[in-house]
Design a protein around this motif. Structure first.
Motif, PDB file in Angstrom:
ATOM      1  N   VAL A  67      27.570   0.820 -28.586  1.00  0.00           N
ATOM      2  CA  VAL A  67      26.751   1.501 -29.574  1.00  0.00           C
ATOM      3  C   VAL A  67      26.685   2.986 -29.228  1.00  0.00           C
ATOM      4  CG1 VAL A  67      24.452   1.707 -30.591  1.00  0.00           C
ATOM      5  CG2 VAL A  67      25.371  -0.557 -30.018  1.00  0.00           C
ATOM      6  N   ILE A  68      26.959   3.813 -30.211  1.00  0.00           N
ATOM      7  CA  ILE A  68      26.768   5.264 -30.075  1.00  0.00           C
ATOM      8  C   ILE A  68      25.586   5.631 -30.956  1.00  0.00           C
ATOM      9  CG2 ILE A  68      27.778   7.550 -30.428  1.00  0.00           C
ATOM     10  CD1 ILE A  68      30.511   6.335 -29.893  1.00  0.00           C
ATOM     11  N   CYS A  69      24.526   6.106 -30.323  1.00  0.00           N
ATOM     12  CA  CYS A  69      23.272   6.367 -31.026  1.00  0.00           C
ATOM     13  C   CYS A  69      22.542   7.490 -30.310  1.00  0.00           C
ATOM     14  CB  CYS A  69      22.414   5.097 -31.059  1.00  0.00           C
ATOM     15  SG  CYS A  69      22.005   4.448 -29.405  1.00  0.00           S
ATOM     16  N   ASP A  70      21.294   7.745 -30.695  1.00  0.00           N
ATOM     17  CA  ASP A  70      20.540   8.752 -29.947  1.00  0.00           C
ATOM     18  C   ASP A  70      19.724   8.083 -28.843  1.00  0.00           C
ATOM     19  OD1 ASP A  70      18.062   7.883 -30.927  1.00  0.00           O
ATOM     20  OD2 ASP A  70      17.749   9.612 -32.228  1.00  0.00           O
ATOM     21  N   ARG A  71      19.196   8.883 -27.959  1.00  0.00           N
ATOM     22  CA  ARG A  71      18.486   8.353 -26.792  1.00  0.00           C
ATOM     23  C   ARG A  71      17.233   7.573 -27.191  1.00  0.00           C
ATOM     24  NH1 ARG A  71      19.933   8.018 -21.233  1.00  0.00           N
ATOM     25  NH2 ARG A  71      22.033   8.844 -21.300  1.00  0.00           N
ATOM     26  N   GLY A  72      16.571   7.997 -28.249  1.00  0.00           N
ATOM     27  CA  GLY A  72      15.390   7.271 -28.699  1.00  0.00           C
ATOM     28  C   GLY A  72      15.723   5.848 -29.093  1.00  0.00           C
ATOM     29  N   VAL A  73      16.823   5.655 -29.821  1.00  0.00           N
ATOM     30  CA  VAL A  73      17.252   4.318 -30.223  1.00  0.00           C
ATOM     31  C   VAL A  73      17.653   3.502 -28.996  1.00  0.00           C
ATOM     32  CG1 VAL A  73      19.047   3.035 -31.458  1.00  0.00           C
ATOM     33  CG2 VAL A  73      17.899   4.958 -32.563  1.00  0.00           C
ATOM     34  N   SER A  74      18.357   4.127 -28.055  1.00  0.00           N
ATOM     35  CA  SER A  74      18.780   3.384 -26.859  1.00  0.00           C
ATOM     36  C   SER A  74      17.583   2.895 -26.055  1.00  0.00           C
ATOM     37  CB  SER A  74      19.702   4.238 -25.973  1.00  0.00           C
ATOM     38  OG  SER A  74      18.990   5.230 -25.252  1.00  0.00           O
ATOM     39  N   HIS A  75      16.479   3.651 -26.070  1.00  0.00           N
ATOM     40  CA  HIS A  75      15.271   3.208 -25.367  1.00  0.00           C
ATOM     41  C   HIS A  75      14.727   1.919 -25.989  1.00  0.00           C
ATOM     42  CE1 HIS A  75      15.605   6.853 -23.275  1.00  0.00           C
ATOM     43  NE2 HIS A  75      14.796   7.614 -23.974  1.00  0.00           N
ATOM     44  N   THR A 164      21.722  21.041 -11.129  1.00  0.00           N
ATOM     45  CA  THR A 164      22.647  19.937 -11.314  1.00  0.00           C
ATOM     46  C   THR A 164      22.375  19.278 -12.673  1.00  0.00           C
ATOM     47  OG1 THR A 164      21.136  18.345 -10.309  1.00  0.00           O
ATOM     48  CG2 THR A 164      22.679  19.495  -8.829  1.00  0.00           C
ATOM     49  N   PRO A 165      23.319  18.477 -13.184  1.00  0.00           N
ATOM     50  CA  PRO A 165      23.063  17.774 -14.448  1.00  0.00           C
ATOM     51  C   PRO A 165      21.783  16.947 -14.428  1.00  0.00           C
ATOM     52  CG  PRO A 165      25.395  17.672 -13.937  1.00  0.00           C
ATOM     53  CD  PRO A 165      24.729  18.298 -12.761  1.00  0.00           C
ATOM     54  N   GLN A 166      21.474  16.286 -13.299  1.00  0.00           N
ATOM     55  CA  GLN A 166      20.275  15.460 -13.279  1.00  0.00           C
ATOM     56  C   GLN A 166      18.998  16.295 -13.306  1.00  0.00           C
ATOM     57  OE1 GLN A 166      20.090  13.007  -9.789  1.00  0.00           O
ATOM     58  NE2 GLN A 166      19.805  14.712  -8.365  1.00  0.00           N
ATOM     59  N   GLN A 167      19.104  17.572 -12.931  1.00  0.00           N
ATOM     60  CA  GLN A 167      17.955  18.471 -13.058  1.00  0.00           C
ATOM     61  C   GLN A 167      17.884  19.072 -14.462  1.00  0.00           C
ATOM     62  OE1 GLN A 167      19.170  20.983  -9.755  1.00  0.00           O
ATOM     63  NE2 GLN A 167      17.477  20.241  -8.468  1.00  0.00           N
ATOM     64  N   ALA A 168      19.015  19.519 -14.953  1.00  0.00           N
ATOM     65  CA  ALA A 168      19.042  20.192 -16.255  1.00  0.00           C
ATOM     66  C   ALA A 168      18.725  19.245 -17.403  1.00  0.00           C
ATOM     67  CB  ALA A 168      20.414  20.834 -16.477  1.00  0.00           C
ATOM     68  N   ARG A 169      18.941  17.941 -17.222  1.00  0.00           N
ATOM     69  CA  ARG A 169      18.705  16.995 -18.313  1.00  0.00           C
ATOM     70  C   ARG A 169      17.243  16.921 -18.730  1.00  0.00           C
ATOM     71  NH1 ARG A 169      18.957  10.751 -16.038  1.00  0.00           N
ATOM     72  NH2 ARG A 169      17.041  10.817 -14.799  1.00  0.00           N
ATOM     73  N   SER A 170      16.347  17.492 -17.939  1.00  0.00           N
ATOM     74  CA  SER A 170      14.917  17.429 -18.254  1.00  0.00           C
ATOM     75  C   SER A 170      14.571  18.131 -19.566  1.00  0.00           C
ATOM     76  CB  SER A 170      14.089  18.021 -17.111  1.00  0.00           C
ATOM     77  OG  SER A 170      14.458  19.364 -16.860  1.00  0.00           O
ATOM     78  N   VAL A 171      15.459  18.973 -20.080  1.00  0.00           N
ATOM     79  CA  VAL A 171      15.190  19.667 -21.342  1.00  0.00           C
ATOM     80  C   VAL A 171      15.878  18.984 -22.528  1.00  0.00           C
ATOM     81  CG1 VAL A 171      14.871  21.892 -20.202  1.00  0.00           C
ATOM     82  CG2 VAL A 171      17.141  21.275 -21.055  1.00  0.00           C
ATOM     83  N   LEU A 172      16.529  17.860 -22.302  1.00  0.00           N
ATOM     84  CA  LEU A 172      17.276  17.210 -23.373  1.00  0.00           C
ATOM     85  C   LEU A 172      16.357  16.344 -24.241  1.00  0.00           C
ATOM     86  CD1 LEU A 172      20.520  16.200 -21.440  1.00  0.00           C
ATOM     87  CD2 LEU A 172      20.114  18.204 -22.891  1.00  0.00           C
ATOM     88  N   PRO A 173      16.576  16.328 -25.562  1.00  0.00           N
ATOM     89  CA  PRO A 173      15.693  15.595 -26.485  1.00  0.00           C
ATOM     90  C   PRO A 173      16.177  14.177 -26.767  1.00  0.00           C
ATOM     91  CG  PRO A 173      17.212  16.934 -27.738  1.00  0.00           C
ATOM     92  CD  PRO A 173      17.540  17.192 -26.279  1.00  0.00           C
ATOM     93  N   ASN A 174      15.330  13.420 -27.457  1.00  0.00           N
ATOM     94  CA  ASN A 174      15.691  12.064 -27.862  1.00  0.00           C
ATOM     95  C   ASN A 174      16.911  12.038 -28.778  1.00  0.00           C
ATOM     96  OD1 ASN A 174      13.922  10.422 -26.481  1.00  0.00           O
ATOM     97  ND2 ASN A 174      12.425  10.282 -28.127  1.00  0.00           N
ATOM     98  N   SER A 175      17.171  13.111 -29.503  1.00  0.00           N
ATOM     99  CA  SER A 175      18.295  13.139 -30.442  1.00  0.00           C
ATOM    100  C   SER A 175      19.650  13.256 -29.758  1.00  0.00           C
ATOM    101  CB  SER A 175      18.134  14.304 -31.432  1.00  0.00           C
ATOM    102  OG  SER A 175      17.100  14.037 -32.357  1.00  0.00           O
ATOM    103  N   LEU A 176      19.663  13.438 -28.434  1.00  0.00           N
ATOM    104  CA  LEU A 176      20.929  13.519 -27.722  1.00  0.00           C
ATOM    105  C   LEU A 176      21.744  12.251 -27.931  1.00  0.00           C
ATOM    106  CD1 LEU A 176      22.613  15.181 -25.576  1.00  0.00           C
ATOM    107  CD2 LEU A 176      21.565  13.669 -23.880  1.00  0.00           C
ATOM    108  N   LYS A 177      23.021  12.411 -28.217  1.00  0.00           N
ATOM    109  CA  LYS A 177      23.920  11.266 -28.365  1.00  0.00           C
ATOM    110  C   LYS A 177      24.104  10.563 -27.034  1.00  0.00           C
ATOM    111  CE  LYS A 177      28.457  10.156 -27.354  1.00  0.00           C
ATOM    112  NZ  LYS A 177      29.154  10.392 -26.063  1.00  0.00           N
ATOM    113  N   THR A 178      24.125   9.236 -27.088  1.00  0.00           N
ATOM    114  CA  THR A 178      24.432   8.436 -25.912  1.00  0.00           C
ATOM    115  C   THR A 178      25.320   7.278 -26.311  1.00  0.00           C
ATOM    116  OG1 THR A 178      23.486   7.329 -23.967  1.00  0.00           O
ATOM    117  CG2 THR A 178      22.438   6.870 -26.078  1.00  0.00           C
ATOM    118  N   GLU A 179      26.054   6.743 -25.354  1.00  0.00           N
ATOM    119  CA  GLU A 179      26.852   5.539 -25.563  1.00  0.00           C
ATOM    120  C   GLU A 179      26.309   4.449 -24.649  1.00  0.00           C
ATOM    121  OE1 GLU A 179      31.079   5.948 -25.418  1.00  0.00           O
ATOM    122  OE2 GLU A 179      31.058   7.944 -26.327  1.00  0.00           O
ATOM    123  N   ILE A 180      26.176   3.258 -25.212  1.00  0.00           N
ATOM    124  CA  ILE A 180      25.665   2.146 -24.422  1.00  0.00           C
ATOM    125  C   ILE A 180      26.421   0.877 -24.796  1.00  0.00           C
ATOM    126  CG2 ILE A 180      23.756   1.814 -26.082  1.00  0.00           C
ATOM    127  CD1 ILE A 180      22.077   0.787 -23.682  1.00  0.00           C
TER     128      ILE A 180
END
Length: 231
Positions: A67-75, A164-180
């Protein structure tokens, strides 16, 4: 910056008749009625199991879906515990790299009036990110768009400043695309789709689950016919 729509891909090789035959073999073990198996007995047998609520038998077959969706849906998806998941990691994925196009991808909310999917090279005019040509949006949609622009700017800037990416990700929103990748047995798929295609489910998860259910209905006889109505 890229704006995309959610999609899904069934990773398992689905043969509906073969699935029913395997479930019949498992189910008839309970009754020791294997001698009643015929070339066309599987469908009625599995239908009987469902009618009696004997759904433990359909746990013997699993399907994997990407599934390719946003982070809110993946939650919402991962709240279903009787499943296995493999999800794109914002700890390790560095979206400033060439393999990601040096940009972030966001999922378009399904309530937008116009389809603005596409790639938007952004340049900055003071506090505002500007793209040429700009997509057609109302005021609320434009506010969302600028929020995504700022999220990409801030994320990439933090990486540039040494985070690092794991630090910078703190500003990313729920609308970010994710694959699961989601793997569920057929009983859990029935439970998941019954809940997540319901009218009261979030519209963005229904954007994914309704097509998945329609695909399963088309490929596997009987097992999903009683879920979801006609939408």
């Amino acid at each position: 910056m890229k704006i995309a729509k959610p999609i899904f891909e069934v990773l398992s090789n689905i043969n509906g008749q073969s699935i029913l035959r395997d479930l019949e073999i498992a189910g008839r073990t309970c009754y020791k009625s294997e001698d009643r198996i015929t070339d066309d007995s599987a469908l009625s047998f599995v239908k009987m199991l469902l009618g009696r609520g004997h759904e433990t038998m359909i746990e013997h077959y699993s399907i994997s879906v990407r599934v390719i969706c946003d982070r809110g849906v993946s939650h919402e998806i991962v709240r279903h515990r009787l499943a296995s998941y493999a999800q794109e990691s914002t700890r390790y994925c560095n979206y400033s790299k060439d393999k990601f196009g040096n940009e972030l991808t966001f999922i378009l909310p399904c309530w937008f009036e116009n389809d603005i999917t596409g790639q938007y090279p952004i340049h900055w005019d003071g506090l505002y990110g500007v793209c040429d040509p700009a997509p057609t949006m109302n005021q609320a949609e434009s506010w969302w768009f600028q929020s995504m622009v700022r999220a990409e700017r801030d994320y990439l800037k933090l990486l540039d400043l040494g985070w690092t990416p794991q630090q910078a990700r703190s500003v990313l929103p729920n609308s970010l695309k994710t694959e699961i990748v989601v793997t569920m047995n057929l009983r859990e798929w029935r439970h998941f789709l019954r809940l997540r295609t319901a009218p009261e489910a979030h519209p963005q998860i229904r954007e994914i689950t309704v097509p998945i259910l329609e695909h399963f209905r088309a490929e596997i006889p009987v097992l999903f016919d009683d879920i979801g109505g006609d939408f």
